[in-house]
Motif scaffolding. Structure first.
Motif, PDB file in Angstrom:
ATOM      1  N   PRO E  54       0.826  -1.227   0.000  1.00 44.92           N
ATOM      2  CA  PRO E  54       0.000   0.000   0.000  1.00 44.92           C
ATOM      3  C   PRO E  54       0.846   1.257   0.000  1.00 44.92           C
ATOM      4  CG  PRO E  54      -0.835  -1.581   1.566  1.00 44.92           C
ATOM      5  CD  PRO E  54       0.431  -2.155   1.043  1.00 44.92           C
ATOM      6  N   TYR E  55       1.970   1.193   0.617  1.00 43.66           N
ATOM      7  CA  TYR E  55       2.807   2.395   0.654  1.00 43.66           C
ATOM      8  C   TYR E  55       3.202   2.809  -0.761  1.00 43.66           C
ATOM      9  CZ  TYR E  55       6.774   5.393   1.428  1.00 43.66           C
ATOM     10  OH  TYR E  55       7.641   6.447   1.366  1.00 43.66           O
ATOM     11  N   LEU E  56       3.578   1.809  -1.554  1.00 46.96           N
ATOM     12  CA  LEU E  56       3.976   2.108  -2.926  1.00 46.96           C
ATOM     13  C   LEU E  56       2.804   2.682  -3.719  1.00 46.96           C
ATOM     14  CD1 LEU E  56       6.356   1.843  -4.876  1.00 46.96           C
ATOM     15  CD2 LEU E  56       5.375  -0.328  -5.597  1.00 46.96           C
ATOM     16  N   LEU E  57       1.653   2.093  -3.481  1.00 47.88           N
ATOM     17  CA  LEU E  57       0.473   2.575  -4.211  1.00 47.88           C
ATOM     18  C   LEU E  57       0.190   4.025  -3.852  1.00 47.88           C
ATOM     19  CD1 LEU E  57      -1.902  -0.489  -3.929  1.00 47.88           C
ATOM     20  CD2 LEU E  57      -0.816   0.379  -5.972  1.00 47.88           C
ATOM     21  N   LEU E  58       0.307   4.344  -2.542  1.00 49.81           N
ATOM     22  CA  LEU E  58       0.051   5.720  -2.128  1.00 49.81           C
ATOM     23  C   LEU E  58       1.104   6.650  -2.700  1.00 49.81           C
ATOM     24  CD1 LEU E  58      -1.063   5.241   1.560  1.00 49.81           C
ATOM     25  CD2 LEU E  58      -2.425   6.018  -0.370  1.00 49.81           C
ATOM     26  N   THR E  59       2.316   6.159  -2.790  1.00 51.75           N
ATOM     27  CA  THR E  59       3.368   6.979  -3.379  1.00 51.75           C
ATOM     28  C   THR E  59       3.058   7.269  -4.847  1.00 51.75           C
ATOM     29  OG1 THR E  59       4.790   5.591  -2.044  1.00 51.75           O
ATOM     30  CG2 THR E  59       5.849   7.241  -3.408  1.00 51.75           C
ATOM     31  N   MET E  60       2.521   6.226  -5.511  1.00 49.28           N
ATOM     32  CA  MET E  60       2.227   6.408  -6.928  1.00 49.28           C
ATOM     33  C   MET E  60       1.150   7.455  -7.161  1.00 49.28           C
ATOM     34  SD  MET E  60       2.548   2.555  -8.209  1.00 49.28           S
ATOM     35  CE  MET E  60       1.373   2.613  -9.520  1.00 49.28           C
ATOM     36  N   LEU E  61       0.300   7.634  -6.182  1.00 47.48           N
ATOM     37  CA  LEU E  61      -0.738   8.643  -6.344  1.00 47.48           C
ATOM     38  C   LEU E  61      -0.107  10.029  -6.455  1.00 47.48           C
ATOM     39  CD1 LEU E  61      -3.637   7.659  -3.943  1.00 47.48           C
ATOM     40  CD2 LEU E  61      -3.619   7.669  -6.418  1.00 47.48           C
ATOM     41  N   THR E  62       0.906  10.279  -5.655  1.00 48.65           N
ATOM     42  CA  THR E  62       1.518  11.608  -5.692  1.00 48.65           C
ATOM     43  C   THR E  62       2.634  11.680  -6.716  1.00 48.65           C
ATOM     44  OG1 THR E  62       2.957  10.901  -3.888  1.00 48.65           O
ATOM     45  CG2 THR E  62       0.985  12.131  -3.309  1.00 48.65           C
ATOM     46  N   ASN E  63       3.321  10.588  -6.895  1.00 51.48           N
ATOM     47  CA  ASN E  63       4.469  10.603  -7.799  1.00 51.48           C
ATOM     48  C   ASN E  63       4.343   9.444  -8.790  1.00 51.48           C
ATOM     49  OD1 ASN E  63       6.848  11.011  -9.016  1.00 51.48           O
ATOM     50  ND2 ASN E  63       8.128  10.382  -7.291  1.00 51.48           N
ATOM     51  N   PRO E  64       3.620   9.655  -9.873  1.00 52.44           N
ATOM     52  CA  PRO E  64       3.339   8.534 -10.786  1.00 52.44           C
ATOM     53  C   PRO E  64       4.591   7.960 -11.414  1.00 52.44           C
ATOM     54  CG  PRO E  64       2.023  10.459 -11.299  1.00 52.44           C
ATOM     55  CD  PRO E  64       3.041  10.899 -10.322  1.00 52.44           C
ATOM     56  N   GLN E  65       5.660   8.718 -11.400  1.00 51.24           N
ATOM     57  CA  GLN E  65       6.869   8.254 -12.059  1.00 51.24           C
ATOM     58  C   GLN E  65       7.388   6.951 -11.457  1.00 51.24           C
ATOM     59  OE1 GLN E  65       9.169  11.724 -12.409  1.00 51.24           O
ATOM     60  NE2 GLN E  65      10.445  10.908 -14.037  1.00 51.24           N
TER      61      GLN E  65
END
Lengths: 185, 166, 111, 385, 421, 170
Positions: E54-65
């Motif tokens: 989930p942490y990665l997914l949440l990161t992807m929300l802000t930083n799609p790169q």
């Protein structure tokens, strides 16, 4: 009349009078089920009702000469397929619109009723032509029913003898209006 | 081989029509143009005037309440019944005028042929569908209204085929 | 993939069954087999005369034979050319049988 | 009275198919109609043995509206609207002999211009019917394009008929003593334009329909009606002419101005479904030819003899026949001197085709049923009256 | 059940907002706890060595790169292939487009408009789609339609038949290579698997028709059987030369064998026979005998209503896609075509190479062309008779296929073409 | 009766009609009664005993080979039902523009006559209709049963004059 029946006021009053489920039965479960119904049923109801508007498939039933103008209406000049009405389904099981195309005789009436019964819900009926509405020219004939209201419930009346295809299309648009305003079952 | 060439010709003929102009009249937006103002009758000559036979129009200032249209319709569809109207006209002593039930009317126009006073004509209006049978009964007041119907489209024929245009 | 087919199609049926409208009362007429507005007469599944029966027989024979040809076809490139001769003979026998069957079928009306 | 009817044998709800005899042989009783895409308002009780039809019993009457009884309650003019209803695709054709009969029995003269207008309208209606018929023939054989093209071209002619008479199909245009109104001034020119375009369009049908090998596979050699059978069973119109009998009332017994016009009677000798489909197509060319000739020769003048409100007929009887689109259409009219007819009998071509249909379907294949049935030029409403 | 007061756009928006509100509440109260419980017990999936937590997914929300390098591995995962791209979603979309194309093309050929107005009262942009919403309306309508099971029917078979048809059609598309490497099940004998699956449909039809307990379906089912008998052998024989020329039974191998010549140039007769038999397999006009309306009402479909009917139609059109794709693969060189499209890149990470994009493009275009030709054939021909079909199938088509086989053998032995060429 | 006062057709042009009349009279003499001769229409009243013979003669000798219409007319005043056959000709070029009409006058209370199917196969459905509409019974007809009316029709035949539709009793 229709609007009164469907107004939210009546709905709330009916909910109060319902009595089957006590209001303080279980607040959480009661609320949740209501929420689920509200959340899923209502938009789905809208969506499916909207689908029904634009996908009226008429059953292939010809009762008399108005079938000619019905054929013309599905021909290139008037092309009811623009409105999603395709006259190409052989079996009544796939249809949801019944256009009574003209005179219903005493020999035909039980068959018409049976065809109506065998169609799946929901189903709509358009009475096309003077004969289907009141008997028309054949008001004093010994073998013709005075209109089909006694046999099946009718949603829209399309007068004319036979009606122009335009009038039939207008009737279909009226039927769409009616479906919009009716309750999703 | 004959059958193959026949098949190919059929395919070619079908494909050719992909380039022919569409014939469809897009009805709710486009409406047909008719000849004249609807079917009328000249009782002096005993001959009608060509026009589309749609909904009737009743001229209250000419109708005498003679019931001839109703009698003409009696043997045909019994669509016309005479009803009392509120307003008094000097040519109409009885104060009755035809009321037409379009659930019964067959648009044959014989009532127009029967009217000797130029009071009952037909118009181009055909958009009469309704939800109930009661809505199909047109009172004399409704019949007096000139329909707002205006069609402008008709069939055009040129090298692209037949199509509808203004 | 097949499993996904199940996943995609069965819920559609279940959902449709769930939300489809039903009348409260049971209407036996509705569930009669459809017969053009008539009350159905007779059985829906009768013993039915099997026409074109000989075509069925021919099919049973030929269908197996044609699949054999695939084994030949795949390995044809690797095989010596002399091996093709038996296959040609085999095809000729097949063709002759077929021609005879078609000849018979032309002579019989009910085939 | 002797009207007891053996109820067991009524072609009705539940009698057929239950006999143990038929079941043992594997004979399946199909009810083709009334709700069937291949029947219309008509029912054929078809007993099939495998793919072969062993018996076909026509069961008409789903649109029987008692026209003949109604005629006895109405006067000669009031009869016009409902007498054209049995065949609204060809409403001029079915009204024509009635008007001729009333003119004879009431002794009404007809102006010359009216005769020409009648001929034009009758020929337009013939084409209108044939096109509708052709369209349904296409859809019966599964050819949806062949439904749409004739429907489109039919509208060109309907536009003409509507221009003259004021209604799309139920013209109620012929009256004893002429026609109801004169054609508009723009009519001849528009008619010529539409008819010439229509004649060009007719050629298109040949490529996609008549020359199509799949269509020929379904119709050539199917349902062959021999010449003697055709005559003896009372076939008429294109069905009769497709069997090689040159019989056309327009030539045999010319009415109105047909004897002044130049046209051919189309015949074919094959007598199969293809011939019965091909003859109407050829006849449409002749119809266009007749209509164009009549438009050329149409004189000016009055179009209607002024009548009293209630013409009375002389005591006696008349029998008038014309060639409608489907064949010989005759009225037998008995008058007892009243304004109302004593007896009106319609002898309609569709009714005469029923025995032919039953004759041809017997022994045919089930897949041949639509092509035979609809090649009969059969219109159930007309047959039932 | 709730009631609907009036269908206006504002009501619609209101209900959607209401729905969103309650979804939020339900999510926060029920769904989130459940997710946490699941996460506690189930290890997160690993893609390309990166753990999807989930942490990665949440990161992807802000930083799609962050997600960009993961896209390509996702595309290559089996689930994505089955569910989305060469698999079900793509096929269903293609089928939808085919339905729409069929209705519009037939309408144009018949000088009319076809579906056009659907949805114009609710969505102002509906008319600009030219009636594409019609299909969604049809789907929704069928979803809300009663399904009638006739009395006396074999209920399990009756219910199972539509699902089985969809499943079999889905099985077909699993075998078809869309681009190099883009195939779900790349097995050595995929051609034989295709034939096996194709034999499945008429049997299902026969079962469904027998289960309906009605006369017209019964006759329709028998006709489906006869039709199978008449086209199956020409179908198999028409593909035999391909196998001879390509020396493989794998569809991917067959496509790769066509880099120099498309097989339609070498064995045009086979292509013709295959096309005709494919039409018969699809039960389309001119071979829609099992559903012939004017003879046997709607054939084996007579008793099917509602979504069951909808699924059957869906299966039919997926099958139409599959057979067009098969024709493309066998005769038109599959994905082969000039590379001209640019590669797709997300945040400078290449997702699809230029070759792959072009391959998918060519494959789609060819398949659509074949399907369009099927539609035109439908518009210009009437239905044939079963005895004609049997006779033509057994005399003409089989003879043509044999000639075809001999041509292929001759080509091979004359050294004109071959695997080593 | 309806057909009186119509025999006086102009005698000049009616050569073909005259020939038919002469041949029929020569063959049957007094057994048939000439009702009228009009241009292209000749009507005989034939008794039901010789109707088969008459029809066979008309078909084989005169060439009137196909039935156009079979009509029943009810005359309650005379207690008669006329069954009127209109027969046309396709094969005989001379007579093909003429219509031979022959009527059988039956007792209204017991209308029985032999069927003409052995001679004209096409009259089968016409006769069924006449049976249904007027209650005329055709001896030897293979399928004399309901045709157009509903299966549960229980009234008298509708085309008889004493049958009145609703609201039209006079």
């Amino acid at each position: 009349m229709l609007r009164e029946l469907l107004s939210p006021k009546r709905e709330s009053s009916r909910g109060a009078l319902d009595g089957e489920r006590p209001a303080n039965f279980n607040i959480l479960v009661g609320k949740l089920s209501e929420v689920l119904v509200k959340a899923i049923d209502k938009p789905l109801g809208y969506a499916i009702n909207w689908g029904r508007l634009w996908s009226l498939w008429p059953v292939h039933l010809e009762t008399a000469c108005c079938s000619l103008e019905f054929g013309a209406a599905s021909g290139p000049r008037y092309d009811v397929e623009r409105f999603g009405i395709i006259e190409a389904f052989g079996s009544l099981r796939q249809c949801d619109l019944m256009v009574i195309q003209g005179t219903v005789t005493r020999k035909m009436a039980p068959r018409v009723r049976m065809i109506y019964d065998q169609m799946p819900e929901p189903k709509y009926v358009i009475a096309m032509g003077a004969c289907a509405i009141t008997g028309g020219l054949y008001f004093d004939s010994y073998n013709v029913l005075p209109g089909i209201d006694g046999v099946i419930p009718v949603d829209v009346y399309v007068p004319g003898c036979p009606p122009r295809p335009e009038t039939l299309i207008q009737g279909c648009i009226l039927l769409q209006e009616k479906i919009k305003r009716t309750r999703f079952r | 081989m004959g059958s193959v060439s026949g098949m190919l010709r059929a395919l070619a003929s079908g494909s050719k029509h992909l380039a022919v102009k569409r014939f469809t009249l897009r009805y709710p937006e486009q409406k047909l143009k008719f000849v004249g103002d609807g079917y009328q009758f000249d009782p002096k000559e005993g001959v009608g005037i060509a026009g589309y036979r749609g909904r009737h129009i009743l001229y209250h200032d000419k109708c005498t309440g003679c019931q001839l249209c109703s009698i003409a319709c009696e043997g045909i569809a019994e669509a016309i019944s005479m009803v009392k109207v509120d307003k008094q006209y000097k040519q109409n002593k009885k104060g009755i005028m035809p009321q037409i039930d379009y659930g019964k009317c067959v648009f044959c126009g014989l009532c127009v042929d029967a009217c000797p006073f130029y009071a009952l004509f037909m118009t181009d209006d055909y958009e009469l569908a309704a939800y109930t049978k009661e809505h199909l009964i047109y009172t004399p007041d409704q019949l007096a209204v000139k329909p707002k119907y205006q069609g402008t489209y008709e069939i055009k024929i040129d090298e692209l085929g037949a199509y509808h245009d203004e | 993939m097949l499993l996904f087919g199940v996943v995609a199609s069965v819920p559609a049926l279940i959902v449709a069954k769930m939300i489809a409208p039903r009348r409260r009362f049971f209407n036996p007429v509705k569930f009669m087999p459809m017969e053009c507005g008539q009350v159905p007469s007779g059985e829906g599944r009768t013993r039915f005369m099997m026409q074109y029966y000989s075509y069925v027989l021919m099919f049973v024979v030929f269908d197996v034979m044609t699949i054999f040809l695939y084994a030949w076809g795949v390995s044809l490139f690797g095989l010596p050319r002399a091996v093709t001769l038996p296959i040609i003979i085999f095809l000729a026998i097949l063709g002759a049988a077929l021609a005879y069957a078609m000849y018979l079928s032309a002579r019989r009306d009910i085939w | 009275m002797g009207l007891e009817i053996d109820r067991e044998r009524i072609p009705g709800f539940d009698v057929e198919g239950k006999d143990a005899d038929g079941m043992d042989k594997g004979i399946l009783t199909l009810s083709v109609g009334p709700q069937h895409p291949g029947s219309g308002h008509f029912r054929l009780i078809v007993k099939v043995d495998g793919d072969i039809i062993v018996e076909a019993l026509p069961d008409p009457g789903y649109v029987h509206r008692g026209e003949e009884k109604m005629c006895e309650y109405r006067n000669y003019i009031q009869n016009i609207p409902h007498l054209e209803r049995p065949m609204i695709a060809d409403s001029c054709g079915i009204l024509y002999p009635y008007v001729l009969a009333v003119e004879e029995i009431c002794n009404i003269p007809v102006p010359e211009r009216a005769k020409y207008i009648r001929v034009i309208m009758a020929e337009l209606n013939r084409c209108i019917f044939e096109l509708y018929w052709l369209g349904i023939y296409g859809i019966f054989l599964g050819h949806s394009t062949m439904f749409m093209w004739p429907m489109a071209d039919r509208e060109l002619l309907i536009d003409l008929a509507e221009m003259a008479s004021g209604a799309r199909v139920t013209h109620a245009y012929f009256v004893p003593g002429g026609v109801r109104n004169d054609v508009p001034d723009a009519f001849p020119e528009k008619a010529k334009r539409h008819l010439l375009y229509f004649r060009n369009r007719l050629k298109e049908y040949k490529d996609i329909f008549y020359d199509n090998p799949l269509f020929q596979a379904r119709t050539v050699g199917v349902g062959i009606l021999r010449r003697e059978d055709a005559i003896n069973l009372g076939a008429t119109g294109p069905v009769l002419r497709a069997s090689g009998v040159e019989h056309d009332i327009r030539k045999v017994e010319p009415y109105d101005v047909y004897d002044e016009l130049d046209f051919k009677v189309i015949t074919m000798n094959e007598g199969d479904s293809f011939a019965r489909a091909y003859v109407p197509w050829l006849e449409m060319y002749e119809s266009v030819e007749i209509a164009l000739q009549a438009l050329e020769r149409m004189p000016s003048g009055p179009v209607r003899t002024k009548l009293g409100p209630n013409p009375k007929g002389a005591v006696g009887e008349v029998f008038k026949r014309v060639e409608a689109a489907r064949g010989e259409l005759a009225y037998y009219l008995v008058s007892d001197g009243n304004p109302k007819p004593y007896r009106v009998k319609l002898s309609v071509p569709s009714f005469r085709e029923i025995p032919v249909m039953a004759h041809l379907l017997k022994g045919a294949k089930l897949a041949d049923m639509p092509s035979i049935y609809w090649s009969m030029n059969y219109w159930p409403v007309e047959a039932d009256r | 059940m709730s009631t609907v007061s009036e269908f206006t756009f504002s009501n619609f928006v209101k209900s959607v907002l209401w729905l969103l509100f309650w979804i939020l509440i339900i999510v926060s109260l029920i769904a989130l706890p459940i997710i946490f419980i699941v996460l506690f017990y189930v290890p997160p999936p690993v893609i390309n060595g990166v753990e999807i937590n989930p942490y990665l997914l949440l990161t992807m929300l802000t930083n799609p790169q962050v997600g960009a390098p993961l896209i390509r591995p996702t595309l290559e995962s089996l689930f994505f292939r089955i569910a989305v791209f060469p698999g079900f979603t793509f096929a269903a979309l293609f089928a939808t487009v085919l339905i729409f194309a069929e209705r519009k093309t037939l309408a144009k050929m018949q000088l009319r408009v076809g579906p056009y107005h659907a949805g114009r009262e609710a969505f102002w942009w509906a008319n600009s789609l030219g009636g594409f919403l019609q299909l969604i309306a049809d789907l929704l309508k069928l979803l809300g339609k009663e399904i009638i099971v006739p009395s006396g029917a074999d209920k399990p078979i009756f219910w199972a038949a539509p699902a089985v048809l969809v499943i079999a059609a889905a099985g077909l598309i699993a075998l078809i290579p869309v681009a190099p490497g883009w195939v779900i099940a790349d097995i050595d004998v995929s051609l034989l698997a295709v034939f096996a699956l194709l034999g499945f449909f008429p049997l299902t039809v026969l079962l469904a028709s027998y289960a309906s307990n009605s006369k017209y379906p019964f006759i329709g089912g028998l006709r489906a059987l006869y039709q199978l008998i008449s086209y199956e052998i020409p179908l198999i024989l028409a593909v035999l030369p391909i196998v001879i020329l390509a020396s493989t039974l794998s569809l991917t191998g067959i496509v790769e064998a066509q880099y120099s010549y498309w097989f339609i140039l070498l064995v045009p007769i086979g292509a013709f026979v295959f096309f005709v038999t494919a039409l018969a397999e699809l039960e389309r006009i001119p071979f829609d005998l099992p559903e012939a309306e004017s003879e046997i009402v709607a054939g084996w479909l007579t008793e099917y209503s509602g979504m069951a009917y909808g699924l059957i139609q869906l299966a039919n059109y997926i099958k139409m896609y599959a057979l067009s794709a098969l024709f493309t693969t066998l005769f038109l060189g599959g994905w082969i075509g000039p590379e001209f499209l640019p590669s797709i890149e997300v945040f400078n990470v290449q997702v699809l190479s230029s070759g792959e994009v072009s391959s998918i493009f060519w494959f789609t275009i060819k398949t659509f062309g074949v399907a369009l030709f099927m539609i035109i054939v439908r518009g210009t021909n009437p239905r044939v008779k079963i005895d004609v079909l049997l006779r033509v199938g057994w005399s003409k088509l089989i003879a043509l296929s044999f000639i075809n086989v001999f041509i292929a053998v001759a080509l091979l032995y004359l050294g004109v073409v071959g695997v080593g060429h | 009766m309806s057909q009186q006062g119509q025999g006086q057709a102009s005698t000049d042009q009616l050569t073909v009609e005259k020939e038919i009349v002469d041949r029929v009279i020569a063959r049957f003499g007094d057994k048939v009664k000439l009702a009228y001769v009009k241009p292209r229409r000749i009507r005989f009243n034939v008794s039901k005993d010789i109707i088969l013979e008459f029809a066979r003669y008309a078909r084989d000798e005169l060439g009137f080979d196909h039935p156009i219409s079979v009509a029943g007319v009810d005359y309650p005043k005379n207690k008669l039902i006329d069954v009127v056959y209109h027969i046309g000709s396709c094969t005989n070029d001379k007579f093909r523009s003429s219509v031979l009409v022959f009527a059988v006058q039956l007792d209204r209370d017991d209308p029985v006559m032999p069927t003409l199917i052995p001679i004209y196969r096409g009259v089968e459905y016409h006769e069924r209709e006449t049976f249904e509409m007027l209650g005329v019974i055709f001896d030897g007809h293979p399928r004399l049963e309901r045709l157009l009316l509903p299966e549960d029709w229980a009234d008298i035949p509708p085309l008889r004059k004493d049958f009145h539709t609703k609201g039209r009793e006079e």
